[in-house]
Design a protein around this motif. Structure first.
Motif, mmCIF file in Angstrom:
data_model
loop_
_atom_site.group_PDB
_atom_site.id
_atom_site.type_symbol
_atom_site.label_atom_id
_atom_site.label_comp_id
_atom_site.label_asym_id
_atom_site.label_seq_id
_atom_site.Cartn_x
_atom_site.Cartn_y
_atom_site.Cartn_z
ATOM 1 N N ALA A 353 16.045 9.719 -28.957
ATOM 2 C CA ALA A 353 14.718 10.221 -29.608
ATOM 3 C C ALA A 353 13.571 9.300 -29.303
ATOM 4 C CB ALA A 353 14.934 10.470 -30.910
ATOM 5 N N ASN A 354 12.599 9.885 -29.207
ATOM 6 C CA ASN A 354 11.111 9.154 -29.310
ATOM 7 C C ASN A 354 10.869 8.028 -28.015
ATOM 8 O OD1 ASN A 354 10.100 10.933 -31.082
ATOM 9 N ND2 ASN A 354 10.910 9.607 -32.875
ATOM 10 N N LEU A 355 11.595 8.166 -27.049
ATOM 11 C CA LEU A 355 10.936 7.023 -26.093
ATOM 12 C C LEU A 355 9.629 7.024 -25.718
ATOM 13 C CD1 LEU A 355 13.859 7.705 -23.010
ATOM 14 C CD2 LEU A 355 13.253 5.796 -24.453
ATOM 15 N N ASP A 356 9.054 8.097 -26.100
ATOM 16 C CA ASP A 356 7.590 8.392 -25.972
ATOM 17 C C ASP A 356 7.234 9.020 -27.331
ATOM 18 O OD1 ASP A 356 4.857 8.894 -25.968
ATOM 19 O OD2 ASP A 356 4.769 10.162 -24.029
ATOM 20 N N PRO A 357 6.945 8.172 -28.625
ATOM 21 C CA PRO A 357 6.642 8.647 -29.929
ATOM 22 C C PRO A 357 5.708 9.495 -29.949
ATOM 23 C CG PRO A 357 7.030 6.211 -30.041
ATOM 24 C CD PRO A 357 7.063 6.808 -28.393
ATOM 25 N N ARG A 358 4.645 9.739 -28.917
ATOM 26 C CA ARG A 358 3.671 10.539 -28.924
ATOM 27 C C ARG A 358 3.934 11.980 -29.018
ATOM 28 N NH1 ARG A 358 -0.117 7.679 -24.454
ATOM 29 N NH2 ARG A 358 2.029 7.976 -23.706
ATOM 30 N N HIS A 359 5.107 12.279 -28.163
ATOM 31 C CA HIS A 359 5.598 13.530 -28.021
ATOM 32 C C HIS A 359 6.699 13.888 -28.576
ATOM 33 C CE1 HIS A 359 2.761 12.210 -24.688
ATOM 34 N NE2 HIS A 359 2.445 13.789 -24.656
ATOM 35 N N ARG A 360 7.279 13.129 -29.416
ATOM 36 C CA ARG A 360 8.735 13.503 -30.253
ATOM 37 C C ARG A 360 9.803 13.999 -29.317
ATOM 38 N NH1 ARG A 360 6.792 10.800 -33.627
ATOM 39 N NH2 ARG A 360 6.166 11.134 -35.592
ATOM 40 N N LYS A 460 6.667 15.526 -47.775
ATOM 41 C CA LYS A 460 6.891 15.265 -46.345
ATOM 42 C C LYS A 460 8.371 15.662 -46.069
ATOM 43 C CE LYS A 460 4.061 10.942 -45.840
ATOM 44 N NZ LYS A 460 3.894 9.575 -45.629
ATOM 45 N N TYR A 461 8.649 16.692 -46.582
ATOM 46 C CA TYR A 461 10.096 17.200 -46.311
ATOM 47 C C TYR A 461 10.260 17.514 -44.856
ATOM 48 C CZ TYR A 461 14.258 19.738 -46.108
ATOM 49 O OH TYR A 461 15.834 20.442 -45.712
ATOM 50 N N LYS A 462 9.434 18.214 -44.113
ATOM 51 C CA LYS A 462 9.173 18.588 -42.665
ATOM 52 C C LYS A 462 9.514 17.364 -41.894
ATOM 53 C CE LYS A 462 6.952 23.338 -43.189
ATOM 54 N NZ LYS A 462 5.906 24.076 -42.511
ATOM 55 N N GLN A 463 8.672 16.487 -42.114
ATOM 56 C CA GLN A 463 8.899 15.308 -41.167
ATOM 57 C C GLN A 463 10.094 14.563 -41.573
ATOM 58 O OE1 GLN A 463 6.193 16.043 -43.287
ATOM 59 N NE2 GLN A 463 4.488 14.746 -42.844
ATOM 60 N N PHE A 464 10.655 14.395 -42.768
ATOM 61 C CA PHE A 464 11.962 14.021 -43.267
ATOM 62 C C PHE A 464 13.094 14.768 -42.344
ATOM 63 C CE2 PHE A 464 15.635 14.434 -45.901
ATOM 64 C CZ PHE A 464 16.002 13.035 -45.857
ATOM 65 N N ALA A 465 13.112 16.110 -42.573
ATOM 66 C CA ALA A 465 14.171 16.801 -41.796
ATOM 67 C C ALA A 465 14.237 16.770 -40.474
ATOM 68 C CB ALA A 465 14.051 18.441 -42.446
ATOM 69 N N LYS A 466 12.928 16.837 -39.794
ATOM 70 C CA LYS A 466 12.709 16.664 -38.338
ATOM 71 C C LYS A 466 13.473 15.361 -37.653
ATOM 72 C CE LYS A 466 9.846 17.604 -34.375
ATOM 73 N NZ LYS A 466 8.384 17.970 -33.890
ATOM 74 N N GLY A 467 12.908 14.280 -38.316
ATOM 75 C CA GLY A 467 13.230 12.927 -37.985
ATOM 76 C C GLY A 467 14.625 12.840 -38.074
ATOM 77 N N LEU A 468 15.330 13.014 -39.388
ATOM 78 C CA LEU A 468 16.445 12.579 -39.558
ATOM 79 C C LEU A 468 17.574 13.434 -38.750
ATOM 80 C CD1 LEU A 468 18.024 11.225 -41.435
ATOM 81 C CD2 LEU A 468 18.445 13.011 -42.812
ATOM 82 N N GLU A 469 16.947 14.745 -38.243
ATOM 83 C CA GLU A 469 17.882 15.581 -37.350
ATOM 84 C C GLU A 469 17.646 14.797 -35.856
ATOM 85 O OE1 GLU A 469 17.079 19.458 -34.399
ATOM 86 O OE2 GLU A 469 16.408 19.595 -36.582
ATOM 87 N N GLU A 514 8.339 6.037 -36.706
ATOM 88 C CA GLU A 514 8.047 6.842 -35.921
ATOM 89 C C GLU A 514 7.876 8.392 -36.406
ATOM 90 O OE1 GLU A 514 11.631 7.112 -33.348
ATOM 91 O OE2 GLU A 514 11.554 4.820 -33.158
ATOM 92 N N TYR A 515 8.103 8.465 -37.780
ATOM 93 C CA TYR A 515 7.629 9.706 -38.633
ATOM 94 C C TYR A 515 7.028 9.663 -39.681
ATOM 95 C CZ TYR A 515 11.502 11.346 -35.267
ATOM 96 O OH TYR A 515 12.333 11.735 -34.086
ATOM 97 N N GLY A 516 6.505 8.686 -40.079
ATOM 98 C CA GLY A 516 5.965 8.222 -41.218
ATOM 99 C C GLY A 516 6.405 8.683 -42.533
ATOM 100 N N VAL A 517 7.730 8.460 -42.763
ATOM 101 C CA VAL A 517 8.598 8.857 -43.862
ATOM 102 C C VAL A 517 9.235 7.579 -44.562
ATOM 103 C CG1 VAL A 517 10.506 10.328 -44.799
ATOM 104 C CG2 VAL A 517 8.609 11.050 -42.987
#
Length: 599
Positions: A353-360, A460-469, A514-517
């Protein structure tokens, strides 16, 4: 002779052998097909070692001599020093360690060369195991002062399990070191593999003058180059040259070199391609990656001695899951796919994940095993019952640099496929043609550390859930849930499971950077986990019989029962009582149908 060695030599003989000695600019005969020529000019290698043996430094120097970079980077760069190409994550640069495997590709002497740089720390060994599944050769890096170390021993066994030819590079000869004969004796005594020295050192520490290339009987004397730059060759002299003693300016070293050369000629096994392919001998090279002594000579020799892409074992109707892991060898009678097979096939050995953090972004690393891949190819997904996919967004990868793939790829290459929807899992096979191909799956290993992962910022739940996934999809850390927790959501903190605690630090660091969480991890008092292949019915029966007291019962992302044991004693007790009932196993592979998968 081992079946792999026979197949390799037969293929090589049919398409024009690679001559030893000076590399040819045309390593494969012109009469072969384009696919065969391209496959035989591929050389890939995975570097394995104990931490701090100099693996990243050696990788950088191979890139330097291969012309892929202009100046080698430092593991811990200071001031204006360039960062290591293979260690591009922020945490890697802070810690000075490799955390994730990296693919680095370049052309050298007419060969397409791929370096699969792997982490050395034991907490990241699962990533190394998976990368070895994609390799055709392994380079065992040894610290000359320390000899064999625990992680080197573990990774050697995995490389041997996968029947990889093993090349040995003894590093750091510019520091006081064990005697080269002592190191060879260690390798032969512990691994049961004979050493065939190719580059033999002249001295060590401040007296390290250069190396003898035993293939040519030429002594290469070096001068220390500037940090990160190519070393200067002072002289190249025949071993029996009268000028050699004068150039060495050390009578003791000169006498020792002549004595060593005579002993090696009498006792060392011959440098034989078949013996290398079968794992009976390991070519041994001595040098210093930091000082550039012997690195280019090693690279030149590897181009001649390394194996091109080999045949790959195929599961028979899915019955042989993780067969490579359990049995290793491709035995006679096993169904295999040759690199010259006309249809395309490949398997996923890494997710990132996130080889390019700008594009997730999320990327699946695919090792090409047969056929020819071209952008836009329509393939079938073996685990998803032949579901067809058009691979139009495909990348060529080198470190964290990606370029849109606009040319054909051949067996031995690694391509990056965008994986935004999580279509691919570790070990998935893609292929073309009417005949289903499913390579032996790559297992997830039994975790040994566990922690509750909580998000202290509900906003920040959405960032948390997406980053963890996205991070957990990489497979180094697994997520476990209470049975029936369908959403794994806000009501219950996910339980993370990993091979080692440093994996938890990586998740925390990457979620933050990478996700600010910011997340909190609370360690849980369990020591081992096992998958119960017999299913939930068997787990419920064992529970009713009082066999699982103190054992926590969870499910993985596929809905399969995972049992967490508070101690090795409890695990052994359950194994003694319930082996037949529960069918416990220390690893798992992604199932062939994705029905039960839940994010």
């Amino acid at each position: 002779m081992h079946v792999r060695a026979r197949r390799y030599l037969a293929l090589l003989a049919a398409l024009a052998p690679v001559a030893r000695g000076v590399a040819s600019s045309s390593p494969v005969g012109a009469g072969a097909s384009t696919q065969a020529r391209e496959a035989l000019r591929r050389r890939n290698l995975a570097i394995i070692s104990h931490p701090d043996a100099g693996k990243t430094t050696l990788t950088e120097k191979l890139l330097l001599y291969g012309g892929a970079i202009n100046q080698a980077g430092a593991v811990k760069a200071k001031g204006e020093q360039r960062r290591a190409t293979s260690d591009f994550m922020e945490l890697e640069q802070q810690r000075g360690i490799s955390i994730s495997s990296t693919v680095l590709a370049y052309e050298y002497q007419g060969y397409k060369t791929l370096i699969l740089d792997t982490p050395g720390h034991q907490d990241f060994s699962e990533d190394t195991y998976r990368t070895l599944a994609a390799a055709d050769n392994a380079v065992m890096l040894i610290d000359g002062a320390k000899g064999l170390e625990p992680q080197t021993r573990k990774l050697f066994e995995v490389a041997r399990l996968r029947r990889l030819p093993i090349f040995t590079f003894v590093n750091k000869l510019d520091r006081p070191s064990l005697s080269p004969l002592q190191i060879c004796d260690q390798i032969e005594a512990e691994f049961g593999i004979r050493c065939c020295p190719v580059l033999w050192p002249i001295g060590s520490g401040d007296r390290f003058k250069g190396v003898l290339d035993r293939r040519t009987s030429v002594v290469h004397l070096f001068a220390r180059g500037a940090r990160g730059a190519i070393a200067e060759t002072v002289a190249e002299l025949p071993l029996n040259s009268a000028e050699l003693r004068e150039m060495l300016n050390d009578d003791e070293l000169h006498a020792q070199l002549l004595e060593d050369a005579e002993i090696l000629d009498e006792l060392a096994p011959p440098l034989d391609l078949a013996a290398i392919a079968s794992g009976d001998i390991t070519p041994v090279f001595f040098g210093s990656a930091m000082s550039n002594f012997g690195v280019q000579l090693f690279l030149n020799a590897f181009m001649q001695l390394g194996l091109p892409p080999a045949a790959r074992a195929v599961e028979d109707g899915g019955a042989g899951a993780a067969a490579d892991f359990e049995n290793g060898a491709i035995e006679a009678g096993t169904r295999v796919v040759q690199p010259t097979h006309a249809e395309f096939s490949g398997f996923v050995f890494k997710l990132q994940a996130n080889l390019d953090p700008r594009h997730r972004d999320r990327m699946a690393f695919v090792r090409v095993c047969s056929g020819t891949f071209e952008p836009g190819l329509r393939v079938k997904h073996s685990r998803l019952k032949g579901k067809e996919l058009t691979l139009s967004q495909v990348q060529s990868i080198s470190g964290n640099e990606r370029t849109t793939l606009d040319e054909a790829c051949y067996p031995g290459d690694v391509i990056g496929i965008n994986n935004p929807a999580g279509t691919f899992a570790i070990g998935d096979t893609i292929y073309t043609g009417s005949e289903r191909i499913s390579y032996s799956k790559i297992p997830s290993f039994s975790p040994e550390v566990f922690a509750l992962c909580t998000n202290p910022s509900p906003s920040k739940y959405k960032q948390f859930a997406k980053g963890l996934e996205q991070l957990l999809d990489e497979g180094a850390v697994q997520r476990l849930r209470e049975r029936g927790d369908m959403d794994g959501g806000a009501g219950a903190a996910p339980i993370l499971a990993a091979v080692g605690p440093l994996q938890f630090e990586v998740v925390q660091s990457r979620l933050q950077s990478e996700y600010g969480v910011d997340v909190t991890l609370e360690r849980l008092p369990f020591a081992a986990a096992r998958w119960a292949l017999a299913g939930w019915g068997a787990v419920e029966q064992a529970t009713a019989d009082g066999k699982l007291l103190g054992v926590r019962k969870l499910e993985d992302t596929w809905g399969r029962p995972v049992l967490l044991f508070p101690s090795e004693w409890k695990l052994n007790s359950v194994l003694a009582d319930c082996t037949t009932l529960l069918q416990l196993r220390p690893y798992a592979v992604a199932p062939d149908i994705e029905e039960r998968r839940r994010k």
